[in-house]
Scaffold this active site. Structure first.
Site, PDB file in Angstrom:
ATOM      1  N   GLY A 162      16.077  36.061  99.801  1.00  0.00           N
ATOM      2  CA  GLY A 162      15.339  37.296  99.996  1.00  0.00           C
ATOM      3  C   GLY A 162      14.123  37.415  99.098  1.00  0.00           C
ATOM      4  N   THR A 242      11.372  33.872  87.840  1.00  0.00           N
ATOM      5  CA  THR A 242      11.909  35.236  87.870  1.00  0.00           C
ATOM      6  C   THR A 242      13.389  35.205  88.257  1.00  0.00           C
ATOM      7  OG1 THR A 242      11.157  35.489  90.166  1.00  0.00           O
ATOM      8  CG2 THR A 242       9.703  36.327  88.427  1.00  0.00           C
ATOM      9  N   ALA A 243      14.013  34.030  88.145  1.00  0.00           N
ATOM     10  CA  ALA A 243      15.421  33.862  88.553  1.00  0.00           C
ATOM     11  C   ALA A 243      16.336  34.125  87.362  1.00  0.00           C
ATOM     12  CB  ALA A 243      15.629  32.467  89.134  1.00  0.00           C
ATOM     13  N   ARG A 244      16.744  33.076  86.699  1.00  0.00           N
ATOM     14  CA  ARG A 244      17.522  33.158  85.465  1.00  0.00           C
ATOM     15  C   ARG A 244      16.959  32.135  84.488  1.00  0.00           C
ATOM     16  NH1 ARG A 244      19.005  37.451  86.865  1.00  0.00           N
ATOM     17  NH2 ARG A 244      21.138  38.288  87.015  1.00  0.00           N
ATOM     18  N   ASP A 268       9.841  35.793  83.300  1.00  0.00           N
ATOM     19  CA  ASP A 268      10.460  37.111  83.153  1.00  0.00           C
ATOM     20  C   ASP A 268      11.894  36.982  82.660  1.00  0.00           C
ATOM     21  OD1 ASP A 268      10.484  39.964  83.382  1.00  0.00           O
ATOM     22  OD2 ASP A 268      11.629  39.784  85.250  1.00  0.00           O
ATOM     23  N   GLU A 273      18.023  35.088  76.316  1.00  0.00           N
ATOM     24  CA  GLU A 273      17.482  36.446  76.188  1.00  0.00           C
ATOM     25  C   GLU A 273      18.519  37.426  75.619  1.00  0.00           C
ATOM     26  OE1 GLU A 273      17.626  38.507  80.498  1.00  0.00           O
ATOM     27  OE2 GLU A 273      16.353  36.707  80.470  1.00  0.00           O
ATOM     28  N   HIS A 291      12.226  40.624  81.051  1.00  0.00           N
ATOM     29  CA  HIS A 291      13.148  40.761  82.193  1.00  0.00           C
ATOM     30  C   HIS A 291      12.960  42.119  82.880  1.00  0.00           C
ATOM     31  CE1 HIS A 291      17.243  39.186  83.811  1.00  0.00           C
ATOM     32  NE2 HIS A 291      16.544  39.780  84.777  1.00  0.00           N
TER      33      HIS A 291
END
Length: 333
Positions: A162, A242-244, A268, A273, A291
């Site tokens: 998505g 922008t995933a992990r 991000d 983190e 994030h």
């Protein structure tokens, strides 16, 4: 006091929906003040809970839902409705072993996360971070590297779910060639809709000018991009994640930034983190966000609405609306 459903975390934006559910169902907030107290309460006052609504705000108290925590959950528990798309903080194997079904919020995060990916792509291309630092320090464009235009470049999307599809939709206006890699290729009609061409993993690495990462984190994608993968990429590639964080080996990424193999990185998410690799903090061509992919009021409400919808389905129909991929096989379409 026992309860049918338990909020572990918080509902901040869909509280009207929660109040409606509480008119016909017993739904209470966890009052545990530590991980051990939560374990004790699961054997005591939460022992009759059949469904848990879980959001990541609870980590400060409970920690992640690892095997230790799953093993302490009430014996009556059947469902966990997680208020997030990525669910690597839940031990799915441990849940499956206990016949606890899990849901997430896969579609609610697509637009906001894709927007951050696009922002990072453009910021990396135009060297926005260094430009901002220059003008704040009174140096105008002195010593600043020139940017690149996205037009005519090849954008490689790793993970065309998505979020990946929404990134393709957003970036199509920049007249880019869009390629993607999934383990399972999309149907021809979907590829045409997003003007995207499937390629194998190595071809994407070798031919992309810009790579955007949108894969879920699991055992197959941990350190998916490491030293070997960076050597395959074009010199001067732009990399956005922008995933992990753990999808990318940060030591390898910093090495690639310092050598110039990666001209700019937009991130991000990070391996450890909220701790960020010092090499990323120091590099002028790294664009880093804390994030914020879904850090909007609208997205948070969408996520909460989906998670509460799953909670309602669990309580009223003994099912889930959006079970995680590993648990879809246990539900009828």
């Amino acid at each position: 006091m026992s309860s049918t459903a338990l909020i572990v975390g918080c509902v901040s934006f869909a509280d009207d929906y929660l109040k409606e559910l509480q008119k016909s169902h017993t739904i209470t907030y966890s009052t545990s003040r530590s991980r051990q107290e939560f374990f004790d309460d699961c054997a005591g006052k939460y022992k009759d809970v059949t469904a848990i609504y879980y959001s990541s705000e609870s980590h400060a108290v409970t920690g992640v839902f690892d095997k230790e925590l799953i093993d302490h959950l009430p014996r009556a528990l059947k469902f966990i409705t997680f208020c997030a798309a990525g669910y690597d903080s839940i031990d799915v194997t441990a849940c499956t072993a206990r016949n606890i079904m899990v849901s997430n919020t896969p579609t609610a995060v697509d637009a906001a996360t894709a927007d951050i990916a696009v922002l990072l792509i453009l910021s990396c291309c135009r060297n926005a971070n260094q430009a901002s630092e220059n003008i704040r320090s009174g140096r105008w464009r002195h010593g600043m590297a020139m940017g690149i235009d996205p037009e005519g470049k090849t954008l490689g999307i790793l993970g065309m779910g998505g979020i990946g599809k929404t990134i393709a939709k957003r970036m199509s206006g920049f007249e880019m060639k869009i390629i993607y890699h999934n383990r399972t290729r999309l149907d021809k009609k979907t590829e045409e809709k997003y003007n995207a061409t499937w390629v194998d993993f190595e071809t994407l690495l070798r031919t992309s000018d810009i790579i955007s990462v949108s894969v879920p984190l699991n055992k197959d994608t941990t350190s998916l991009l490491s030293y070997r993968e960076f050597t395959l990429m074009k010199d001067g590639v732009v990399l956005v994640n922008t995933a992990r964080g753990k999808v990318i080996c940060e030591d390898a990424l910093v090495n690639a930034l310092e050598s110039g193999k990666v001209v700019s990185a937009g991130l991000d998410v990070f391996e450890g983190e909220p701790t960020v690799h010092p090499g990323l903090l120091a590099h002028s061509r790294s664009v880093i966000f804390p994030h914020i992919g879904t850090f909007t009021k609208e997205s948070q409400k969408k996520m909460e609405m989906v998670a509460l919808g799953n909670l309602e389905a669990a309580l009223t129909r003994n099912t889930l609306i959006t079970p995680i991929s590993e648990h879809k096989k246990f539900f009828k379409n």
